[in-house]
Scaffold this active site. Structure first.
Site, PDB file in Angstrom:
ATOM      1  N   GLU A  47     -25.798   4.068  17.056  1.00 35.03           N
ATOM      2  CA  GLU A  47     -25.345   5.087  18.004  1.00 35.03           C
ATOM      3  C   GLU A  47     -24.164   4.533  18.810  1.00 35.03           C
ATOM      4  O   GLU A  47     -24.145   3.367  19.178  1.00 35.03           O
ATOM      5  CB  GLU A  47     -26.495   5.436  18.953  1.00 35.03           C
ATOM      6  CG  GLU A  47     -26.112   6.374  20.097  1.00 35.03           C
ATOM      7  CD  GLU A  47     -27.219   6.487  21.145  1.00 35.03           C
ATOM      8  OE1 GLU A  47     -27.287   7.530  21.811  1.00 35.03           O
ATOM      9  OE2 GLU A  47     -28.006   5.521  21.297  1.00 35.03           O
ATOM     10  N   ASN A 110     -22.849  13.531  21.846  1.00 33.55           N
ATOM     11  CA  ASN A 110     -23.222  12.251  21.257  1.00 33.55           C
ATOM     12  C   ASN A 110     -23.430  12.545  19.769  1.00 33.55           C
ATOM     13  O   ASN A 110     -24.387  13.217  19.396  1.00 33.55           O
ATOM     14  CB  ASN A 110     -24.502  11.730  21.919  1.00 33.55           C
ATOM     15  CG  ASN A 110     -24.802  10.301  21.554  1.00 33.55           C
ATOM     16  OD1 ASN A 110     -24.375   9.814  20.519  1.00 33.55           O
ATOM     17  ND2 ASN A 110     -25.561   9.618  22.396  1.00 33.55           N
ATOM     18  N   LYS A 127     -26.426  14.950  18.850  1.00 36.07           N
ATOM     19  CA  LYS A 127     -27.728  14.592  19.435  1.00 36.07           C
ATOM     20  C   LYS A 127     -28.316  15.730  20.255  1.00 36.07           C
ATOM     21  O   LYS A 127     -27.664  16.272  21.154  1.00 36.07           O
ATOM     22  CB  LYS A 127     -27.552  13.339  20.293  1.00 36.07           C
ATOM     23  CG  LYS A 127     -28.839  12.762  20.875  1.00 36.07           C
ATOM     24  CD  LYS A 127     -28.508  11.465  21.600  1.00 36.07           C
ATOM     25  CE  LYS A 127     -29.713  10.805  22.230  1.00 36.07           C
ATOM     26  NZ  LYS A 127     -29.343   9.532  22.891  1.00 36.07           N
ATOM     27  N   GLU A 146     -26.771  10.029  30.376  1.00 34.75           N
ATOM     28  CA  GLU A 146     -26.415  10.808  29.185  1.00 34.75           C
ATOM     29  C   GLU A 146     -26.337  12.300  29.477  1.00 34.75           C
ATOM     30  O   GLU A 146     -25.502  13.009  28.920  1.00 34.75           O
ATOM     31  CB  GLU A 146     -27.406  10.544  28.051  1.00 34.75           C
ATOM     32  CG  GLU A 146     -27.160   9.239  27.331  1.00 34.75           C
ATOM     33  CD  GLU A 146     -27.880   9.164  26.001  1.00 34.75           C
ATOM     34  OE1 GLU A 146     -27.613  10.024  25.140  1.00 34.75           O
ATOM     35  OE2 GLU A 146     -28.708   8.263  25.828  1.00 34.75           O
ATOM     36  N   CYS A 172     -31.022   8.096  18.374  1.00 37.27           N
ATOM     37  CA  CYS A 172     -31.730   7.453  19.483  1.00 37.27           C
ATOM     38  C   CYS A 172     -32.967   8.225  19.940  1.00 37.27           C
ATOM     39  O   CYS A 172     -33.968   8.251  19.251  1.00 37.27           O
ATOM     40  CB  CYS A 172     -30.763   7.202  20.633  1.00 37.27           C
ATOM     41  SG  CYS A 172     -31.376   5.999  21.849  1.00 37.27           S
ATOM     42  N   ASN A 197     -29.216   3.046  21.084  1.00 36.74           N
ATOM     43  CA  ASN A 197     -28.834   2.127  22.154  1.00 36.74           C
ATOM     44  C   ASN A 197     -29.918   2.267  23.207  1.00 36.74           C
ATOM     45  O   ASN A 197     -29.832   3.138  24.077  1.00 36.74           O
ATOM     46  CB  ASN A 197     -27.492   2.537  22.783  1.00 36.74           C
ATOM     47  CG  ASN A 197     -26.274   2.091  21.995  1.00 36.74           C
ATOM     48  OD1 ASN A 197     -25.302   1.620  22.567  1.00 36.74           O
ATOM     49  ND2 ASN A 197     -26.294   2.276  20.684  1.00 36.74           N
TER      50      ASN A 197
END
Length: 313
Positions: A47, A110, A127, A146, A172, A197
């Site tokens: 990621e 993402n 994501k 995020e 993730c 991550n």
């Protein structure tokens, strides 16, 4: 005849804030070459593989924030990765921060892509399950913003026919949610690729955070087994800008067994010979969705939501 994908997970050690795209792409190319030298058809990077994990900081300058995102893929700084893939005849999964202009506005995602052996993008995922916060939290050494810097992905969980099988992607925190795998499983997915991550202090509760490594593997192994699919999980790890990141990149079989695992906190390539037909055995027996799954029961549960609970025994 067995359908074999020789797959690699290219774990990354820390990426410093000062590290350039050129430096990072050079590291990715070196791992790609190692994966190919070990017979791999496909290498899974992590990621946000092109930059440090910038959501750990509050960034209020728009130009600084934009510098962490890719506006095109490939771009001038990432083209060498595509060129090398084509030269070597190896495919790859790559995670990165994407800045797009859609619906008349600037949008941030993402994102990950799947690239075939000819260097062509064959799949793109954004994501869905964003962890963390939209605003800085008091008392945290490193933030997890995020929700501030990305919006939830708008592509859903698709699958793509590539590398002789049915391929899927997630990123993730997606790995913790069973519907991630099940939506792809219902489409016959045979290999799920994901990069992560994950810092050790991501929840702020020591009892939960102490189980980070366990929960990391638990979620991927359960998703693999319950959906009869291979799962390749690739970490960004080590101490990155003072933040401790979870490692233990793994290649997991449809049986739920880990068949290859990274042992370092640095750049490390692990490989495995993945027989896509192994998943067929599980889909024909234990997890034969057509024979054993009962979607009608789920519908009834949803319809009864809000009804009076049953009396206590």
């Amino acid at each position: 005849m067995a359908r074999i994908v020789n797959a690699a997970a290219a774990q990354m050690g820390p990426i410093a804030k000062s590290e350039t795209r050129k430096d990072t792409v050079r590291r990715l190319v070196e791992m790609m070459r190692e994966a190919k030298a070990r017979g791999s058809d496909l290498v899974v990077f992590t990621e946000m593989a092109l930059t440090t994990f910038f959501p750990r900081w509050l960034i209020e300058d728009e130009a600084e924030l934009d510098s962490y995102y890719e506006t095109e893929m490939p771009g001038p700084q990432t083209q060498p990765l595509f060129d090398e893939a084509k030269k070597l005849g190896i495919g790859f999964y790559l995670g990165y921060a994407e800045l797009a202009h859609e619906d008349g506005r600037k949008r941030r995602f993402n994102t990950s892509i799947l690239v075939d052996r000819s260097g062509n993008i064959v799949g793109k995922y954004r994501k869905v399950h964003l962890p963390g916060h939209a605003e800085p939290q008091p008392g945290r050494t490193h933030q997890h913003l995020e929700k501030r810097y990305f919006e939830p992905g708008n592509f859903g969980f698709k699958v793509w026919r590539a590398f002789g099988g049915v391929m899927g992607m997630c990123i993730c925190n997606d790995r913790r949610w069973p519907e991630t795998y099940r939506v792809m499983g219902l489409q016959g997915v045979e290999m799920v690729m994901l990069g992560y991550n994950t810092p050790y202090d991501h929840t702020g509760h020591k009892d939960i955070d102490s189980l980070t490594q366990f929960h990391n593997h638990l979620s991927m192994q359960a998703g693999a087994y319950q959906n009869a699919t291979w799962v390749i999980g690739t970490a960004k790890c080590g101490v990155e800008e003072g933040s401790n990141m979870c490692a233990q990149s793994a290649i997991i079989a449809p049986s739920g067994e880990i068949i290859a695992q990274a042992v370092s906190l640095e750049d490390e390539v692990i490989t495995a010979r993945c027989d896509l037909d192994l998943g067929q055995r599980y889909r024909q027996t234990i997890f034969n969705f057509a024979k054993h799954r009962e979607p009608e029961a789920y519908r009834l549960i949803v319809e009864r939501k809000g009804a009076e609970p049953p009396p206590e025994a």
